[in-house]
Scaffold this motif. Structure first.
Motif, short mmCIF file in Angstrom:
data_model
loop_
_atom_site.label_atom_id
_atom_site.label_comp_id
_atom_site.label_asym_id
_atom_site.label_seq_id
_atom_site.Cartn_x
_atom_site.Cartn_y
_atom_site.Cartn_z
N MET A 110 0.42 -1.30 -0.05
CA MET A 110 -0.21 0.34 0.02
C MET A 110 1.32 1.16 -0.23
O MET A 110 1.94 1.81 0.78
N TYR A 111 0.53 2.34 -0.35
CA TYR A 111 1.52 3.30 -0.88
C TYR A 111 0.66 4.96 -1.28
O TYR A 111 -0.49 4.30 -2.12
N ASN A 112 1.23 5.67 -0.66
CA ASN A 112 0.41 6.72 -0.82
C ASN A 112 1.38 7.91 -0.59
O ASN A 112 2.28 8.35 -0.80
N LYS A 113 0.85 8.19 -2.37
CA LYS A 113 1.42 9.37 -3.42
C LYS A 113 2.41 10.50 -2.17
O LYS A 113 1.41 11.24 -1.64
N LEU A 114 3.85 10.43 -2.42
CA LEU A 114 5.04 10.83 -1.89
C LEU A 114 4.26 12.48 -2.42
O LEU A 114 4.07 13.48 -1.49
N HIS A 115 4.66 13.09 -3.95
CA HIS A 115 4.33 14.09 -3.66
C HIS A 115 3.26 14.79 -4.92
O HIS A 115 2.90 14.04 -5.65
#
Ligand SMILES: NC(=O)CCC(=O)C(=O)O
Length: 264
Positions: A110-115
């Motif tokens: 699971m990844y939350n957009k970083l930029h």
């Protein structure tokens, strides 16, 4: 090892998750019919960039999207890089979140957009993630990022060199007027990291943008293996051979030759 990878280049109905979910299902069926190993969806496929209405539209804790993607992965024995969806974690905290499932239906990342992309007002509504997105999918060490993230080679290098990842997945809502930059940035990320790049962009339009499609599969030398049109929905299918990458990395060992102690 040869892998059959499919990219769902779809239009996304602004602020209409129910319509978009149906399309997600249709493309999983198509991919399954073609015997695909890994299916990739674009960015924010549940709501599009309907950021003003996230309070009513965002998927609470991502539960609906997770349930849908898991069921598709299980039913069709597909590895799924689930694009991204608008999620809410608390009542007023929203994220642009990617989920990855293996073909047994197990969530592996699971990844939350970083930029966050200011030109599309993302930072006004979305909270930025803080964590990497590295996982092993179909036996291949991989990393994945979301759209604007590809303009930050240092971030991608950080993930790609954690252990040499062999595929970089990119999911996007990238407007047509910068589609040449999209292609060049993706080719550059492929060459510098000696990696396959599999990139899914949407087509269609919302109130502010026309999106440029042009989804791509690129080899570790930066050559385009497959590309979709700029305008139309498509299931882009490509076969990649991971051994090609091992050969290229053997010839020009950039990961070995790095001097990170001098890069600060
Ligand atoms: N959705 C996005 O992050 C768009 C990024 C973009 O268009 C760019 O030029 O960068």
């Amino acid at each position: 090892m040869t892998l059959k990878i499919a990219v769902a280049q779809i239009d996304i109905a602004l602020g209409q998750p129910a319509i978009n979910e149906k399309k997600i299902i249709t493309y999983a069926e198509k991919a399954s019919d073609l015997g695909v190993d890994i299916l990739v969806y674009p960015e924010m496929w549940n709501t599009g960039y309907d950021l003003k209405n996230l309070a009513t539209l965002a998927d609470i804790r991502g539960e609906k999207s997770v349930s849908l993607l898991r069921s598709l992965a299980e039913k069709y024995h597909l590895n799924i890089v689930g694009g991204s969806v608008a999620t809410s974690q608390n009542d007023d905290e929203f994220y642009n979140t990617m989920y990855v499932f293996n073909n047994q239906g197990k969530q592996i990342s699971m990844y939350n957009k970083l930029h966050l992309f200011g030109l599309m007002n993302e930072e006004k509504y979305i909270t930025a993630g803080k964590s990497m997105n590295c996982f092993t999918l179909s036996g291949i060490p991989s990393a994945a990022v979301i759209c604007y993230d590809i303009r930050f080679p240092e971030w991608i290098r950080t993930m790609m060199s954690k252990e040499p990842q062999q595929i970089l997945y990119v999911v996007a809502e990238w407007p047509v007027q910068r589609i040449q930059q999209w292609q060049l940035l993706l080719q550059a990320r492929a060459i510098e990291n000696q990696t396959f790049v599999v990139a899914a962009n949407r087509v269609g339009r919302d109130d502010n943008n026309v999106f440029g499609g042009h989804s791509l599969v690129i080899d570790p030398l930066g050559n385009i293996i497959q590309q979709a049109s700029d305008e139309n929905e498509a299931l882009l299918v490509a076969e990649i051979n991971i051994a090609d990458e091992d050969y290229i990395r053997g010839e020009i060992p950039v990961f070995r030759d790095r001097r990170p102690e001098l890069y600060q």
